[in-house]
Enzyme design. Sequence first.
Site, short mmCIF file in Angstrom:
data_model
loop_
_atom_site.label_atom_id
_atom_site.label_comp_id
_atom_site.label_asym_id
_atom_site.label_seq_id
_atom_site.Cartn_x
_atom_site.Cartn_y
_atom_site.Cartn_z
N GLU A 504 38.62 40.86 36.44
CA GLU A 504 38.83 42.29 36.20
C GLU A 504 40.05 42.53 35.31
O GLU A 504 40.78 43.49 35.47
CB GLU A 504 38.96 43.07 37.52
CG GLU A 504 37.66 43.14 38.30
CD GLU A 504 37.74 44.07 39.50
OE1 GLU A 504 38.70 44.85 39.58
OE2 GLU A 504 36.85 44.01 40.34
N GLY A 505 40.26 41.65 34.37
CA GLY A 505 41.40 41.74 33.47
C GLY A 505 42.51 40.82 33.94
O GLY A 505 43.03 40.98 35.05
#
Length: 817
Positions: A504-505
């Site tokens: 998620e990043g």
Amino acid sequence: MIAAVILIALIVALAYCAAPVLAWTVGFAAWLAALQFVFHCQVSAAVWAVFAVVAAVLNIVPLRRAVFTGPVFGVFKKITPAMSQTEQEAINAGTVWWDRDLFSGKPDYNRLLSFPDPKLTAEEQAFIDGPTEQLCGMIDDWKITHELKDLPPEVWQFIKDHGFLGMIVKKKYGGLEFSNYAHAKVVTKIATRGGTAAVSVMVPNSLGPGELLQHYGTEAQKDYYLPRLAKGLEVPCFALTSPYAGSDAGAIPDFGVVCRGSYTHPRTGEHFENVLGVRVSWEKRWITLAPVATILGLAFKMYDPDHLLGDKEEIGITCALVPTEHVGVEIGRRHFPGGSAFMNGPTWGKDVFIPLEWIIGGREYAGQGWRMLVECLSVGRCISLPAMSVACGKLTTWTTGAYARIRDQFGLPIGKFEGVDEAMARIGGYTYQMEASQDLALTGLDNGEKPSVLSAILKYHNTERMRKTLNDAMDVHGGKAVVLGPRNYLARGYQAIPIGITVEGANILTRSMIIYGQGAIRCHPYVLREMKAAMANDGAEFDKAITGHINFVISNFVRSLWLGLTCSRFAASPKGGVTATYYKRVTRLSSAFALLSDMAMFSLGGSLKFREKLSARLGDMLSGLYIATASLKRFERDGAPKEDIAVMSWAVENALYDVQVAMDGFLANLPSRGLAWLLRCVIFPWGLTLKPASDRTGTKVARAMMEPGSTRDRLTRGMYIPQEESDAVGVLGHALNAILATEPVEQKLRKLARDGKFKTITARERLAEALQTGLINQEEFDAVTRARKLKRDVIMVDDFDKKLEQHDDKLLQRLIF
């Protein structure tokens, strides 16, 4: 002299209150009049004339625009860096909420404290106490990760049958329609028992087909897929990242070309000819649930070179739903995430034809995929990984607190050694921070907010604190946590740390680019207004924004100096007592942060976007302020219990100290050294006065973790606590209670040994001798015997045969001493 003092006081008061231009004008006019008629000082006509001209320029809007803001607007348009479409969509995604207050320099604490406390409904609580508790009881994490490398079939079926995959699906489609708070608490509880199960439940309820369908799907798509997702008839995955585009999801190379073609529907067998659709090619990696998915959410860049849809050739990122049994879709292979066994793997396909109706939202949502993704991601980032991080904090708090009290060395429980209690204080303090931060964000989510900036703060700081708590827990447990096996309840989580840090990043990019890069534009009271005015060439709107911005800077300059000189003693606080000082410090640091933020943008302009180390420190300031205020909110939500003062103080003091460290690092590295010197004098006139929590406070936190009590209960509420003595985690509670209950007898036995009252050598022999000689009674003997057996089971590690295949679970039969 008096007139000069009055002038200074007037300027300070007007600036501190961020008075409008008209108030400044009236104030200066009154001072000049007093100077002339009260203090009888001669004020020349020239001075009055200059004042009148300046007042006219500042107060008459057409004149102000012509003389001042108009020329500034021209320069601003030239120096403002252009934003790509993906950047604009990311900035426009979600909403600003409490983070805007922190950017304002004047947080409204009454607003903070008025936010409703998140609560579970009776239905949600029953689900957590019932099916979730049952699911946790079915999980054997060692068997799942070491032997099966997957959830057992009965666990998968239980998850599907009880609606775990449809927690976010609305009831009209057969889902549970839980609140975001309930969703997070379900994930947290499962994650305290097993990461594989938690991820398997988490992903379908986070960023994926279910959420995208509910927000953007056509009615036909909703009616077909959502009931099937809710019942577990569909297992979804979402394919976004690729080998060439991980954190930079906007750079995905996967593409689809609009064309006409034919296909056979994989579910109905119906064949279609000459259909308008997209021929897609993709290669995706790191896709959770892909190996077992029945429906593939697919993100790709869509092109229309033959203008079959319109004049635009490059349509943009598009999201589609593709049944995995469709011809050309490849799934089934797996990746092997460290420390876990959840299904994760690649998917690929070449020239796979899909009809336009498979696009999520239908044809009109072609090219809207990036906006859809970032809007949903801002919600998912607040829930999934932060919830797993909270679970880690709860598990490490509960187990480490008990272990440190049960395990002794040199005649003392190891938790009473200061080096150990320092690590334990971090575990307890970070756990408090993590849950407080997430619960506040969930409050916003459940009240209609989509706090995109706060979601980035949560994703980064909770997963980093997860890493720190696990590191400290491993250190405290020592050899107990080194050896893999069913008795090791920390190692799999420790091995899985990189998953949360990366997905998620990546955390490095989240900290250095996203938190402040998005926050400065979204949360600042004026920057986004100025940028939009420049893009729209709206001089009138720019005039309003820039005049407000200048007033904002002047106000924060004066406020920062005053609050720094007075150490915020005269700032307002919504509460008295122990927390009053903390609220005042937040106000001071919020004003300083707002000033530093503006000075960074002023001195660096568009290049600030590429000064990632400085941007990261500004993000750390915002994050620390958020974590501190979330911790204060939690303390009040819990009823401000005296027992929790130590852990609350540790959480707030260390969060604010982190803000100070970030400010110091920012000023030490700001390229404009003169400006940095001036800002340091304004913000830190007495130097760096904030300190981290004291050793005494940390010891109080550690002691609260080692003893059954309300603070320990609140820190670990919502986790799954097995009751069986045969369970590696469950035995800790029984052992802790037994050790505490028999401590007086053990102290008596040690004194007898020191006094030379025993003829025997070993602890077992001396216990039996004490019973035989009447020094202890049978009840005491039995209690000590049981406590020692439980203590041994807590301390012991697993052993296997030479091939590490056959585990021996009968360690207690080898008692020698």
